[in-house]
Design a protein around this motif. Structure first.
Motif, PDB file in Angstrom:
ATOM      1  N   ASP A  91       0.833  -1.211   0.000  1.00 42.31           N
ATOM      2  CA  ASP A  91       0.000   0.000   0.000  1.00 42.31           C
ATOM      3  C   ASP A  91       0.864   1.255   0.000  1.00 42.31           C
ATOM      4  OD1 ASP A  91      -2.301  -1.507   0.007  1.00 42.31           O
ATOM      5  OD2 ASP A  91      -2.606  -1.355   2.192  1.00 42.31           O
ATOM      6  N   GLU A  92       1.909   1.254   0.803  1.00 43.54           N
ATOM      7  CA  GLU A  92       2.818   2.407   0.851  1.00 43.54           C
ATOM      8  C   GLU A  92       3.526   2.588  -0.491  1.00 43.54           C
ATOM      9  OE1 GLU A  92       6.690   4.011   3.367  1.00 43.54           O
ATOM     10  OE2 GLU A  92       5.500   2.361   4.163  1.00 43.54           O
ATOM     11  N   ASP A 120       1.171   4.159  -2.853  1.00 34.84           N
ATOM     12  CA  ASP A 120       1.031   5.588  -2.557  1.00 34.84           C
ATOM     13  C   ASP A 120       2.186   6.378  -3.154  1.00 34.84           C
ATOM     14  OD1 ASP A 120      -1.280   5.043  -1.137  1.00 34.84           O
ATOM     15  OD2 ASP A 120      -0.315   5.165   0.838  1.00 34.84           O
ATOM     16  N   ASP A 162       1.577   6.818 -11.033  1.00 33.13           N
ATOM     17  CA  ASP A 162       0.985   5.507 -10.760  1.00 33.13           C
ATOM     18  C   ASP A 162       1.782   4.348 -11.366  1.00 33.13           C
ATOM     19  OD1 ASP A 162      -0.926   4.271  -9.239  1.00 33.13           O
ATOM     20  OD2 ASP A 162      -2.442   4.214 -10.815  1.00 33.13           O
TER      21      ASP A 162
END
Length: 52
Positions: free
Chosen positions: A21-22, A25, A33
């Motif tokens: 997840d990090e 981000d 992205d």
């Protein structure tokens, strides 16, 4: 796409869900992205810190 001509070793890492997840981000915020670019950036940072 094969990268045999780069004469580089392949490395595998295992990440926890929170780390993924990090990473996502960071990829979204800094690399349009692009998770691969985020991984390369983090690896570069880690290697530079390791040399110190």
């Amino acid at each position: 796409m094969t990268l045999d001509h780069l004469d580089m070793e392949e490395v595998s890492i295992e990440l926890e869900a929170e780390e993924v997840d990090e990473l996502d981000d960071i990829a979204f915020a800094n690399h349009r992205d692009n998770r691969d670019a985020a991984i390369r950036s983090l690896l570069d940072t880690w290697l530079k810190k390791r040399d110190d």
